[in-house]
Design an enzyme around this catalytic site. Structure first.
Site, PDB file in Angstrom:
ATOM      1  N   GLY A 103       0.811  -1.222   0.000  1.00  0.00           N
ATOM      2  CA  GLY A 103       0.000   0.000   0.000  1.00  0.00           C
ATOM      3  C   GLY A 103       0.838   1.263   0.000  1.00  0.00           C
ATOM      4  O   GLY A 103       2.042   1.231  -0.221  1.00  0.00           O
ATOM      5  N   SER A 142       7.564   4.015  -0.537  1.00  0.00           N
ATOM      6  CA  SER A 142       6.527   4.472   0.402  1.00  0.00           C
ATOM      7  C   SER A 142       7.180   5.121   1.616  1.00  0.00           C
ATOM      8  O   SER A 142       6.623   6.027   2.229  1.00  0.00           O
ATOM      9  CB  SER A 142       5.665   3.293   0.850  1.00  0.00           C
ATOM     10  OG  SER A 142       5.167   2.612  -0.286  1.00  0.00           O
ATOM     11  N   HIS A 188       4.693   1.744  -8.069  1.00  0.00           N
ATOM     12  CA  HIS A 188       3.630   0.730  -8.108  1.00  0.00           C
ATOM     13  C   HIS A 188       2.773   0.906  -9.361  1.00  0.00           C
ATOM     14  O   HIS A 188       2.379  -0.074 -10.003  1.00  0.00           O
ATOM     15  CB  HIS A 188       2.721   0.850  -6.881  1.00  0.00           C
ATOM     16  CG  HIS A 188       3.407   0.622  -5.567  1.00  0.00           C
ATOM     17  ND1 HIS A 188       3.649   1.634  -4.668  1.00  0.00           N
ATOM     18  CD2 HIS A 188       3.909  -0.508  -5.014  1.00  0.00           C
ATOM     19  CE1 HIS A 188       4.255   1.140  -3.603  1.00  0.00           C
ATOM     20  NE2 HIS A 188       4.434  -0.149  -3.784  1.00  0.00           N
TER      21      HIS A 188
END
Ligand code: PAF
Length: 280
Positions: free
Chosen positions: A31, A186, A37
């Site tokens: 996530g 991230s 991504h």
């Protein structure tokens, strides 16, 4: 696009997709998705008939004292990005769905997981290969996509798939970088403004390695010591490792003759960053 939270309902959907002979592309993520991504999802969209993105912050790959609790999350934004990039299915399990009480099976690739990042993050790759195996079994992908930024992870997963005869093609996509060369991650969200500037030294050092190599330098020790000088100039940067290794066994190379992976891990403030380039 549909979001699945349970393994049972997703498995049912996957078997329907398989019956319709559609190919499945899996993009496993934790996530807090970024352009790196997005590039994987786009590639999966091009290659396969059904794109599954998993979003799961896998507790098994974080060591004690690592950033599991504070790992960034923003499901709403992630779902928007997945929708925009044309993903079909998003799998967002809870930890207890993946690791119910009494869970006791792990997958471990020996040897190469004990080098580079494996030294300062013992058990990390065992957590990665375990969850990736579970994700493969649940989603039955034809192709799974990983980023070259986590080069050791990609090598370990390829080795696992080979050793365990997993019927999945592992595709590794290039590092996506920001304007100052900083590899998308991230974890970049942890960096303060000044740290972000200092973090650019990783890629500066890697570019220097490539330049020296292109000028004919083949002595790894000399390249590494010049890279060290670049990174050490930054007061917040603490080098974990700078290594020049082969791309299969991750063994240190003294004199570069074939393909070589130049990999760095640096702590900038409290944030551990990794990056790499391949010399060919
Ligand atoms: O690269 C990552 O985000 C993770 O290590 C992965 C492959 C999704 C496994 O949790």
């Amino acid at each position: 696009m549909r979001v699945y939270r349970s393994i049972r309902s997703l498995a049912k959907k996957v078997s329907e997709i398989k019956k319709r002979k559609k190919t499945i592309g899996l993009v496993p993520t934790m996530g807090f998705l970024h352009e790196g991504h997005a590039s994987l999802i786009r590639k999966a969209r091009k290659d396969t008939g059904c794109v599954i993105v998993s979003i799961f912050i896998n507790p098994a790959q974080f060591g004690p004292g690592e950033d599991f609790k504070k790992y960034p999350r923003n499901l709403k934004k992630d779902l928007d990005l997945c929708e925009k990039e044309g993903a079909d299915i998003i799998f967002v399990p809870e930890a207890r769905e993946m690791y119910p009480d009494g869970y006791s099976t792990h997958v471990n690739v020996e040897g190469i997981t004990e080098k580079l990042c494996g030294i300062s993050r013992p058990g990390h790759f065992r957590g990665v290969t375990t969850v990736v195996t579970k994700l493969f079994n649940i989603t039955m992908p034809d192709i799974a996509y990983f980023g070259q930024k986590d080069c050791q992870q990609a090598i370990v997963i390829k080795k696992m798939a080979l050793d365990l005869n997993m019927d999945v093609d592992i595709k590794v996509m290039p590092v996506v970088r920001g304007k100052n060369g900083l590899a998308m991650s991230s974890r970049n969200v942890y960096l303060g403004e000044d740290e972000r500037v200092q973090a650019a030294s990783l890629y500066k050092a890697l570019r220097l390695a490539r330049r020296l190599f292109n000028q004919g330098e083949r002595n790894s020790g000399k390249i590494i010591s010049k890279m060290k000088q670049v990174i050490s100039k930054e007061p917040a940067a603490k080098i974990d490792y700078i290594a020049i290794v082969d791309t299969k066994e991750l063994k240190a190379i003294k004199k570069i003759s074939g393909v070589a992976l130049v990999a760095v891990a640096v702590r900038v403030g409290n944030t551990r960053l990794i990056d790499n380039v391949i010399l060919n």
